[in-house]
Scaffold this motif. Sequence first.
Motif, PDB file in Angstrom:
ATOM      1  N   LEU A 181       1.605   6.892  -6.677  1.00  0.00           N
ATOM      2  CA  LEU A 181       0.552   7.836  -7.048  1.00  0.00           C
ATOM      3  C   LEU A 181       0.978   9.273  -6.762  1.00  0.00           C
ATOM      4  O   LEU A 181       0.690  10.174  -7.556  1.00  0.00           O
ATOM      5  N   GLN A 224       0.862   4.106  -2.904  1.00  0.00           N
ATOM      6  CA  GLN A 224       0.615   5.503  -2.553  1.00  0.00           C
ATOM      7  C   GLN A 224       1.789   6.400  -2.960  1.00  0.00           C
ATOM      8  O   GLN A 224       1.585   7.504  -3.471  1.00  0.00           O
ATOM      9  N   LEU A 271      -1.301  -2.054  -8.499  1.00  0.00           N
ATOM     10  CA  LEU A 271      -1.789  -0.695  -8.722  1.00  0.00           C
ATOM     11  C   LEU A 271      -3.128  -0.723  -9.452  1.00  0.00           C
ATOM     12  O   LEU A 271      -4.078  -0.044  -9.064  1.00  0.00           O
ATOM     13  N   SER A 322      -8.119   3.808 -11.732  1.00  0.00           N
ATOM     14  CA  SER A 322      -8.090   5.069 -12.487  1.00  0.00           C
ATOM     15  C   SER A 322      -6.691   5.653 -12.642  1.00  0.00           C
ATOM     16  O   SER A 322      -6.514   6.664 -13.316  1.00  0.00           O
ATOM     17  N   ALA A 323      -5.673   5.039 -12.028  1.00  0.00           N
ATOM     18  CA  ALA A 323      -4.319   5.609 -12.063  1.00  0.00           C
ATOM     19  C   ALA A 323      -3.660   5.455 -13.418  1.00  0.00           C
ATOM     20  O   ALA A 323      -3.767   4.593 -14.157  1.00  0.00           O
ATOM     21  N   TRP A 367      -5.888  -1.987  -7.134  1.00  0.00           N
ATOM     22  CA  TRP A 367      -6.197  -1.120  -6.005  1.00  0.00           C
ATOM     23  C   TRP A 367      -6.728   0.244  -6.441  1.00  0.00           C
ATOM     24  O   TRP A 367      -7.561   0.834  -5.773  1.00  0.00           O
ATOM     25  N   CYS A 368      -6.224   0.723  -7.561  1.00  0.00           N
ATOM     26  CA  CYS A 368      -6.585   2.072  -8.016  1.00  0.00           C
ATOM     27  C   CYS A 368      -6.724   2.054  -9.543  1.00  0.00           C
ATOM     28  O   CYS A 368      -5.829   2.518 -10.234  1.00  0.00           O
ATOM     29  N   ARG A 393       0.836  -1.208   0.000  1.00  0.00           N
ATOM     30  CA  ARG A 393       0.000   0.000   0.000  1.00  0.00           C
ATOM     31  C   ARG A 393       0.863   1.247   0.000  1.00  0.00           C
ATOM     32  O   ARG A 393       0.606   2.198  -0.735  1.00  0.00           O
TER      33      ARG A 393
END
Length: 78
Positions: free
Chosen positions: A18, A15, A71, A77-78, A74-75, A11
Amino acid sequence: MTTAVLTDHERTAVQAYLRLLHTVRAGLDSGAGPGVPARPPVVPPSVLAEAEQALEAAGLTGNEEAFFRLLRDWCPSA
Protein backbone atom coordinates in the motif's frame (compact mmCIF):
# COMPACT_ATOMS: atom_id res chain seq x y z
CA MET A 1 -17.49 -8.69 3.85
CA THR A 2 -14.93 -11.33 4.74
CA THR A 3 -12.60 -10.58 7.61
CA ALA A 4 -9.06 -11.75 6.97
CA VAL A 5 -6.76 -12.60 9.85
CA LEU A 6 -3.26 -11.97 8.60
CA THR A 7 0.02 -13.12 10.04
CA ASP A 8 2.49 -10.40 11.00
CA HIS A 9 4.48 -11.06 7.82
CA GLU A 10 1.37 -10.93 5.63
CA ARG A 11 0.21 -7.68 7.24
CA THR A 12 3.67 -6.19 6.73
CA ALA A 13 3.59 -7.22 3.06
CA VAL A 14 0.16 -5.66 2.53
CA GLN A 15 1.20 -2.44 4.27
CA ALA A 16 4.42 -2.22 2.25
CA TYR A 17 2.46 -2.74 -0.97
CA LEU A 18 0.00 0.00 0.00
CA ARG A 19 2.90 2.40 0.70
CA LEU A 20 4.34 1.54 -2.72
CA LEU A 21 0.93 2.04 -4.36
CA HIS A 22 0.44 5.44 -2.67
CA THR A 23 3.96 6.52 -3.66
CA VAL A 24 3.33 5.69 -7.31
CA ARG A 25 -0.10 7.37 -7.26
CA ALA A 26 1.40 10.50 -5.74
CA GLY A 27 4.05 10.54 -8.45
CA LEU A 28 1.42 10.21 -11.15
CA ASP A 29 -0.73 12.95 -9.61
CA SER A 30 2.12 15.46 -9.47
CA GLY A 31 1.93 16.39 -13.15
CA ALA A 32 3.27 19.75 -14.28
CA GLY A 33 -0.03 20.78 -15.85
CA PRO A 34 -1.78 20.90 -19.20
CA GLY A 35 0.44 20.89 -22.24
CA VAL A 36 3.49 19.73 -20.30
CA PRO A 37 4.69 16.18 -21.03
CA ALA A 38 4.09 13.81 -18.14
CA ARG A 39 7.14 12.45 -16.39
CA PRO A 40 7.21 8.87 -15.17
CA PRO A 41 6.75 8.63 -11.39
CA VAL A 42 9.89 8.30 -9.35
CA VAL A 43 9.71 5.47 -6.84
CA PRO A 44 12.41 5.58 -4.18
CA PRO A 45 14.38 2.31 -4.28
CA SER A 46 13.87 1.90 -0.53
CA VAL A 47 10.07 1.77 -0.96
CA LEU A 48 10.32 -0.88 -3.66
CA ALA A 49 12.91 -2.87 -1.66
CA GLU A 50 10.67 -2.76 1.42
CA ALA A 51 7.77 -4.23 -0.55
CA GLU A 52 9.95 -6.96 -2.08
CA GLN A 53 11.45 -7.92 1.30
CA ALA A 54 8.03 -8.00 2.95
CA LEU A 55 6.62 -10.26 0.21
CA GLU A 56 9.57 -12.60 0.56
CA ALA A 57 9.26 -12.74 4.37
CA ALA A 58 5.56 -13.58 4.03
CA GLY A 59 6.32 -16.37 1.56
CA LEU A 60 4.36 -14.58 -1.16
CA THR A 61 7.13 -14.00 -3.70
CA GLY A 62 5.91 -15.34 -7.03
CA ASN A 63 2.43 -15.99 -5.67
CA GLU A 64 0.60 -12.85 -6.73
CA GLU A 65 -2.80 -14.53 -6.67
CA ALA A 66 -2.54 -15.34 -2.95
CA PHE A 67 -1.11 -11.89 -2.17
CA PHE A 68 -3.85 -9.98 -3.99
CA ARG A 69 -6.50 -12.16 -2.35
CA LEU A 70 -5.08 -11.14 1.05
CA LEU A 71 -4.95 -7.52 -0.05
CA ARG A 72 -8.55 -7.57 -1.34
CA ASP A 73 -9.81 -9.19 1.87
CA TRP A 74 -7.89 -6.86 4.18
CA CYS A 75 -8.19 -3.60 2.26
CA PRO A 76 -10.96 -3.76 -0.38
CA SER A 77 -10.47 -0.14 -1.48
CA ALA A 78 -6.84 -0.64 -2.58
